[in-house]
Design a protein around this motif. Structure first.
Motif, PDB file in Angstrom:
ATOM      1  N   PRO A 561       0.824  -1.208   0.000  1.00 42.10           N
ATOM      2  CA  PRO A 561       0.000   0.000   0.000  1.00 42.10           C
ATOM      3  C   PRO A 561       0.867   1.271   0.000  1.00 42.10           C
ATOM      4  O   PRO A 561       1.939   1.310   0.615  1.00 42.10           O
ATOM      5  CB  PRO A 561      -0.785  -0.101   1.315  1.00 42.10           C
ATOM      6  CG  PRO A 561      -0.702  -1.542   1.705  1.00 42.10           C
ATOM      7  CD  PRO A 561       0.624  -2.028   1.209  1.00 42.10           C
ATOM      8  N   VAL A 562       0.369   2.300  -0.702  1.00 39.76           N
ATOM      9  CA  VAL A 562       1.094   3.572  -0.795  1.00 39.76           C
ATOM     10  C   VAL A 562       0.095   4.727  -0.698  1.00 39.76           C
ATOM     11  O   VAL A 562      -0.966   4.683  -1.330  1.00 39.76           O
ATOM     12  CB  VAL A 562       1.871   3.701  -2.119  1.00 39.76           C
ATOM     13  CG1 VAL A 562       2.761   4.948  -2.084  1.00 39.76           C
ATOM     14  CG2 VAL A 562       2.699   2.470  -2.404  1.00 39.76           C
ATOM     15  N   ILE A 563       0.456   5.760   0.053  1.00 40.11           N
ATOM     16  CA  ILE A 563      -0.319   6.998   0.099  1.00 40.11           C
ATOM     17  C   ILE A 563       0.509   8.114  -0.515  1.00 40.11           C
ATOM     18  O   ILE A 563       1.738   8.168  -0.327  1.00 40.11           O
ATOM     19  CB  ILE A 563      -0.761   7.345   1.539  1.00 40.11           C
ATOM     20  CG1 ILE A 563      -1.681   8.572   1.526  1.00 40.11           C
ATOM     21  CG2 ILE A 563       0.422   7.528   2.477  1.00 40.11           C
ATOM     22  CD1 ILE A 563      -2.344   8.842   2.871  1.00 40.11           C
ATOM     23  N   PHE A 564      -0.165   9.009  -1.261  1.00 33.12           N
ATOM     24  CA  PHE A 564       0.503  10.100  -1.962  1.00 33.12           C
ATOM     25  C   PHE A 564      -0.006  11.448  -1.432  1.00 33.12           C
ATOM     26  O   PHE A 564      -1.202  11.616  -1.195  1.00 33.12           O
ATOM     27  CB  PHE A 564       0.227  10.034  -3.465  1.00 33.12           C
ATOM     28  CG  PHE A 564       0.760   8.800  -4.133  1.00 33.12           C
ATOM     29  CD1 PHE A 564       1.989   8.809  -4.771  1.00 33.12           C
ATOM     30  CD2 PHE A 564       0.027   7.612  -4.116  1.00 33.12           C
ATOM     31  CE1 PHE A 564       2.481   7.669  -5.383  1.00 33.12           C
ATOM     32  CE2 PHE A 564       0.510   6.472  -4.732  1.00 33.12           C
ATOM     33  CZ  PHE A 564       1.742   6.502  -5.359  1.00 33.12           C
ATOM     34  N   PHE A 565       0.923  12.413  -1.304  1.00 33.34           N
ATOM     35  CA  PHE A 565       0.582  13.782  -0.940  1.00 33.34           C
ATOM     36  C   PHE A 565       1.188  14.718  -1.980  1.00 33.34           C
ATOM     37  O   PHE A 565       2.358  14.577  -2.335  1.00 33.34           O
ATOM     38  CB  PHE A 565       1.116  14.132   0.452  1.00 33.34           C
ATOM     39  CG  PHE A 565       0.559  13.260   1.548  1.00 33.34           C
ATOM     40  CD1 PHE A 565      -0.624  13.595   2.179  1.00 33.34           C
ATOM     41  CD2 PHE A 565       1.211  12.097   1.937  1.00 33.34           C
ATOM     42  CE1 PHE A 565      -1.150  12.804   3.183  1.00 33.34           C
ATOM     43  CE2 PHE A 565       0.694  11.286   2.936  1.00 33.34           C
ATOM     44  CZ  PHE A 565      -0.488  11.632   3.562  1.00 33.34           C
ATOM     45  N   GLN A 566       0.402  15.695  -2.451  1.00 32.43           N
ATOM     46  CA  GLN A 566       0.888  16.531  -3.554  1.00 32.43           C
ATOM     47  C   GLN A 566       0.300  17.933  -3.491  1.00 32.43           C
ATOM     48  O   GLN A 566      -0.903  18.112  -3.344  1.00 32.43           O
ATOM     49  CB  GLN A 566       0.500  15.896  -4.890  1.00 32.43           C
ATOM     50  CG  GLN A 566       1.005  16.625  -6.112  1.00 32.43           C
ATOM     51  CD  GLN A 566       2.514  16.533  -6.266  1.00 32.43           C
ATOM     52  OE1 GLN A 566       3.098  15.458  -6.125  1.00 32.43           O
ATOM     53  NE2 GLN A 566       3.166  17.664  -6.543  1.00 32.43           N
ATOM     54  N   GLY A 567       1.191  18.949  -3.617  1.00 31.53           N
ATOM     55  CA  GLY A 567       0.750  20.316  -3.842  1.00 31.53           C
ATOM     56  C   GLY A 567       0.506  20.530  -5.321  1.00 31.53           C
ATOM     57  O   GLY A 567       1.360  20.208  -6.149  1.00 31.53           O
ATOM     58  N   LEU A 568      -0.642  21.085  -5.663  1.00 30.16           N
ATOM     59  CA  LEU A 568      -1.007  21.203  -7.073  1.00 30.16           C
ATOM     60  C   LEU A 568      -0.322  22.369  -7.764  1.00 30.16           C
ATOM     61  O   LEU A 568      -0.424  22.507  -8.987  1.00 30.16           O
ATOM     62  CB  LEU A 568      -2.529  21.319  -7.203  1.00 30.16           C
ATOM     63  CG  LEU A 568      -3.308  20.096  -6.697  1.00 30.16           C
ATOM     64  CD1 LEU A 568      -4.800  20.277  -6.938  1.00 30.16           C
ATOM     65  CD2 LEU A 568      -2.818  18.808  -7.364  1.00 30.16           C
ATOM     66  N   GLN A 569       0.392  23.224  -7.003  1.00 29.86           N
ATOM     67  CA  GLN A 569       1.153  24.321  -7.604  1.00 29.86           C
ATOM     68  C   GLN A 569       2.653  24.010  -7.667  1.00 29.86           C
ATOM     69  O   GLN A 569       3.465  24.905  -7.875  1.00 29.86           O
ATOM     70  CB  GLN A 569       0.939  25.613  -6.794  1.00 29.86           C
ATOM     71  CG  GLN A 569      -0.515  26.029  -6.643  1.00 29.86           C
ATOM     72  CD  GLN A 569      -1.197  26.226  -7.976  1.00 29.86           C
ATOM     73  OE1 GLN A 569      -0.626  26.845  -8.887  1.00 29.86           O
ATOM     74  NE2 GLN A 569      -2.407  25.707  -8.112  1.00 29.86           N
ATOM     75  N   ASP A 570       3.013  22.756  -7.497  1.00 33.32           N
ATOM     76  CA  ASP A 570       4.424  22.352  -7.455  1.00 33.32           C
ATOM     77  C   ASP A 570       5.061  22.503  -8.836  1.00 33.32           C
ATOM     78  O   ASP A 570       4.606  21.901  -9.810  1.00 33.32           O
ATOM     79  CB  ASP A 570       4.527  20.900  -6.992  1.00 33.32           C
ATOM     80  CG  ASP A 570       5.924  20.497  -6.543  1.00 33.32           C
ATOM     81  OD1 ASP A 570       6.894  21.122  -7.001  1.00 33.32           O
ATOM     82  OD2 ASP A 570       6.025  19.566  -5.731  1.00 33.32           O
ATOM     83  N   LYS A 571       6.133  23.317  -8.920  1.00 32.80           N
ATOM     84  CA  LYS A 571       6.872  23.510 -10.172  1.00 32.80           C
ATOM     85  C   LYS A 571       8.148  22.668 -10.218  1.00 32.80           C
ATOM     86  O   LYS A 571       8.775  22.560 -11.261  1.00 32.80           O
ATOM     87  CB  LYS A 571       7.245  24.990 -10.338  1.00 32.80           C
ATOM     88  CG  LYS A 571       6.066  25.947 -10.271  1.00 32.80           C
ATOM     89  CD  LYS A 571       5.025  25.659 -11.340  1.00 32.80           C
ATOM     90  CE  LYS A 571       3.881  26.664 -11.273  1.00 32.80           C
ATOM     91  NZ  LYS A 571       2.793  26.327 -12.227  1.00 32.80           N
ATOM     92  N   VAL A 572       8.545  22.109  -9.079  1.00 30.25           N
ATOM     93  CA  VAL A 572       9.763  21.299  -9.019  1.00 30.25           C
ATOM     94  C   VAL A 572       9.465  19.858  -9.413  1.00 30.25           C
ATOM     95  O   VAL A 572      10.108  19.273 -10.285  1.00 30.25           O
ATOM     96  CB  VAL A 572      10.395  21.375  -7.612  1.00 30.25           C
ATOM     97  CG1 VAL A 572      11.640  20.494  -7.538  1.00 30.25           C
ATOM     98  CG2 VAL A 572      10.742  22.823  -7.258  1.00 30.25           C
ATOM     99  N   VAL A 573       8.492  19.265  -8.752  1.00 28.01           N
ATOM    100  CA  VAL A 573       8.001  17.929  -9.131  1.00 28.01           C
ATOM    101  C   VAL A 573       6.516  18.087  -9.443  1.00 28.01           C
ATOM    102  O   VAL A 573       5.685  18.100  -8.543  1.00 28.01           O
ATOM    103  CB  VAL A 573       8.211  16.899  -7.999  1.00 28.01           C
ATOM    104  CG1 VAL A 573       7.677  15.528  -8.426  1.00 28.01           C
ATOM    105  CG2 VAL A 573       9.693  16.797  -7.640  1.00 28.01           C
ATOM    106  N   PRO A 574       6.163  18.246 -10.699  1.00 28.28           N
ATOM    107  CA  PRO A 574       4.774  18.506 -11.075  1.00 28.28           C
ATOM    108  C   PRO A 574       3.827  17.402 -10.615  1.00 28.28           C
ATOM    109  O   PRO A 574       4.227  16.236 -10.461  1.00 28.28           O
ATOM    110  CB  PRO A 574       4.832  18.590 -12.608  1.00 28.28           C
ATOM    111  CG  PRO A 574       6.251  18.967 -12.903  1.00 28.28           C
ATOM    112  CD  PRO A 574       7.065  18.279 -11.856  1.00 28.28           C
ATOM    113  N   GLU A 600      -0.760  24.715  -2.448  1.00 26.11           N
ATOM    114  CA  GLU A 600       0.603  24.400  -2.028  1.00 26.11           C
ATOM    115  C   GLU A 600       1.494  24.119  -3.232  1.00 26.11           C
ATOM    116  O   GLU A 600       1.040  23.615  -4.267  1.00 26.11           O
ATOM    117  CB  GLU A 600       0.617  23.190  -1.095  1.00 26.11           C
ATOM    118  CG  GLU A 600      -0.116  23.386   0.217  1.00 26.11           C
ATOM    119  CD  GLU A 600       0.641  24.244   1.222  1.00 26.11           C
ATOM    120  OE1 GLU A 600       1.635  24.891   0.826  1.00 26.11           O
ATOM    121  OE2 GLU A 600       0.250  24.251   2.397  1.00 26.11           O
ATOM    122  N   GLY A 601       2.797  24.443  -3.063  1.00 19.25           N
ATOM    123  CA  GLY A 601       3.789  24.137  -4.063  1.00 19.25           C
ATOM    124  C   GLY A 601       4.656  22.980  -3.617  1.00 19.25           C
ATOM    125  O   GLY A 601       4.168  21.945  -3.159  1.00 19.25           O
TER     126      GLY A 601
END
Length: 642
Positions: A561-574, A600-601
């Protein structure tokens, strides 16, 4: 009375709400006359950076009013976002990238016009009434941004190019008499910790003259040039494997100031770093790293004598000398909040003038880090910090071993911090072990250790994280059936790759991690656009390596199992990096979750998002491993859990 309860089910006073509501970030301490300034990052103000001043009389006040955000996006990671001189503040505002000038008591006024330029690393050229700084110009959308060193007229705001031609610049430093300028440069495909150059030139109102290269090269990294009052130029170089201090003398010779198996510098991820300063002609106060922990020291540059200073600090940054012969810096401790400190070199007495929070916690809830060395591939040794579970109110059944979270730090050219992290204590006070790994490629152990990752990202880092976990299992300290790996950014890649290409870990959490190295090579910002050349190989010539090490192409091997967290304004790792992997795992039928944050970025700054991410990760592990948390946690949608 001490209660017996399963690991993971312990009640803890270290809640996510406590972390975001009572703590701030502090950094970039600087000195202006009798006044001290520093940046505060306040999660409760949506992560706004503001400048705070402490006067010579001890009065503390906010300087930059809302909504101004003292932050720059040069190289995306920023740093060096402000300068204070003679009571006037010059700063980059994050929203519009303009430079503002500000006299306390008035409203900030724009100095530069609205444009596609970004600015950082400011120096005041008093003689010519101008700023000197690094500029990153994003005007031509069809090309990568242009980096230069520029001047800005303080009367008109007019921008003029001073130095150009290299891919990157940093650290413009003007001599005390205003006649010479030193600066750093480097070029693709090198990162500044691989290869950088120190330049020196005469400077006047028309430009620079007689520019010459004085240090640096293909196998040498230079950091932090600084001028003494007598016109001697100091800097750090790793020419002997370690970032040691050197100086460039008036007869154009270079001599070491201190030679030790220790690091006297950080890698140049952000602008404005300062690990040493010249108190007077006979005294340098410096921070240095040995065995993964930072220390304080004195150096007499004339006699080359080095004197360690005994303190309880394990992290030291932003070292600045005052006019009164004292030093200020940011200090981290293993079990106390990070603090801004004033230090007297003669008496060796410290005064804390600001902390990241008033920590009213019994130390019985705080786990102290233990340094471990463990065997890894090719007969080598790697390093980590282990935090055992600790909560004065609980014990676990004698037959149970704790679950373990292995942290793969970001960067990857970075290191595990040993200053107090309430986020780590959140886990250990609930019954988790926590292992922060300084895998091969990490800083703090010399250039050769950093170079273990050359062409080997996705191999060495994974091996070291796996071997660190196995080492604790073999020691009988943790449960081998409940090993978790978690990381952010580059650490998120190591997390996903370890889960895909190894069978050691039973769950994982990826914070804005990389799943497709090809896409990263083609779609990231300028600063890191050639980083992978050194970590993996030239692209597209060595495309096969990018494919072989990308988890997205081998999801059939992933069984956890894996959970993902992501900022939708991230320019470094889209965001597409997380979305692709999430969709593939979801389609495969493995338990997975995807938590996004609209504003978040690269990294989470807002209080509510920090809280949400931490609690969601805990909720995910609780459901996966089948234990009941003591706290009521807001559920998240976990696909395929049943």
């Amino acid at each position: 009375m001490n209660r017996i309860s399963l690991y993971g089910t312990w009640q803890s006073p270290i809640t996510s709400e406590l972390i975001v509501s009572t703590t701030i970030g502090i950094g970039a301490v600087t000195v202006d006359g009798d006044d001290l300034y520093w940046l505060e990052i306040r999660p409760t103000e949506k992560g706004r950076n503001l400048l705070v001043r402490r006067t010579g009389e001890g009065m503390v006040e906010d300087v930059t009013p809302a909504p101004f955000n003292v932050r720059t996006r040069v190289h995306e990671y920023g740093g060096g976002a402000f300068l204070v001189a003679d009571g006037i503040v010059y700063f980059s505002n994050f929203v519009d990238n303009r430079i503002y000038y500000h006299t306390p008591g008035s409203q900030p006024q724009p100095l530069t016009a609205q444009s596609n330029r970004r600015f950082a690393d400011f120096v005041l050229d008093r003689q010519r009434n101008r700023l000197i700084c690094v500029c990153e110009n994003h005007s031509d959308s069809g090309k990568e941004p242009e980096n230069t060193i520029i001047t800005i007229d303080l009367t008109t705001g007019e921008v003029a190019t001073l130095i150009s031609g290299s891919d990157f610049y940093s650290s413009p430093r003007l001599s005390r008499d205003g006649t010479k300028l030193a600066w750093l440069s480097w070029n693709h495909p090198s990162m500044p910790w691989d290869s950088s150059y120190l330049w020196l030139a005469k400077i006047n109102s028309e430009g620079i003259e007689e520019a010459k290269l004085i240090a640096g090269g293909d196998q040498e990294s230079i950091c932090e040039p600084k001028w003494s009052k007598d016109g001697t130029l100091y800097f750090s170089s790793d020419r002997n494997n370690w970032w040691n201090l050197y100086r460039y003398l008036h007869d154009s010779t270079i001599e070491p100031v201190v030679e030790m198996a220790a690091e006297f510098a950080y890698p140049h991820w952000v602008f404005g770093l300062s690990t040493y300063d010249l108190v007077n002609s006979n005294l340098i106060i410096c921070a240095y790293s040995q065995n993964g922990s930072w220390h304080l020291g004195k150096i007499d540059p004339e006699t080359k004598q080095f004197y360690p200073i005994t303190t309880s600090y394990t992290e030291i940054s932003s070292v600045q000398a005052t006019d009164q012969g004292e030093v200020v810096f940011i200090a981290g401790y293993p079990t106390q909040p990070t603090a801004a400190v004033k230090f007297n070199p003669e008496t060796e007495v410290s005064e804390i003038f600001k902390t990241t929070g008033e920590l009213e916690l019994d130390t019985g809830y705080l786990s102290a880090p233990e340094a471990i060395q463990f065997p890894t591939e090719n007969g080598l040794t790697a390093y980590a910090w282990y935090y055992p579970p600790k909560n004065k109110d609980y014990s676990a059944p004698a037959t149970e071993l704790p679950p373990l979270i292995v942290k793969s730090h970001g960067g990857p050219t970075a290191s595990a911090s040993v200053s107090l992290s309430l986020r780590i204590q959140y886990w250990t006070s609930r019954g988790f072990g926590y292992l922060d790994v300084n895998y091969g490629g990490s800083i703090g152990y010399g250039r050769q250790y950093r170079q273990r990752l050359t062409k080997n990202w996705g191999i060495v880092d994974i091996d070291d994280c796996v071997n660190a976990a196995k080492y604790l299992v073999q020691q009988g300290k943790v449960d081998g059936n409940r090993l978790v790996i978690s990381g952010s950014s580059a650490g998120g890649y190591t997390t996903l790759a370890a889960l895909t290409f190894r069978d050691t870990f039973k769950a994982g959490a990826s914070y804005y991690g990389v799943s497709d190295l090809e896409i990263l090579a083609q779609d990231t910002h300028k600063f890191e656009s050639r980083y992978l050349d050194g970590l993996i190989g030239a692209y597209p010539a060595e495309k096969n390596l990018y494919v072989e090490r990308s988890p997205i192409h081998f999801t059939e091997q992933l069984t956890t199992p894996v959970i993902f967290f992501q900022g939708l304004q991230d320019k470094v790792v889209p965001p597409n990096q997380a979305e692709m992997m999430f969709q593939a795992i979801k389609a495969k039928g493995l338990p997975t979750a995807y938590v996004t944050f609209e504003e978040e970025g690269h990294g989470f700054r807002q209080a509510e998002n920090i809280r949400k991410a931490l609690d969601s990760e805990f909720y995910f592990y609780a459901r996966v491993f089948g234990f009941e948390p003591a706290d009521a946690i807001e559920p998240i949608n976990i696909f395929n859990l049943d």
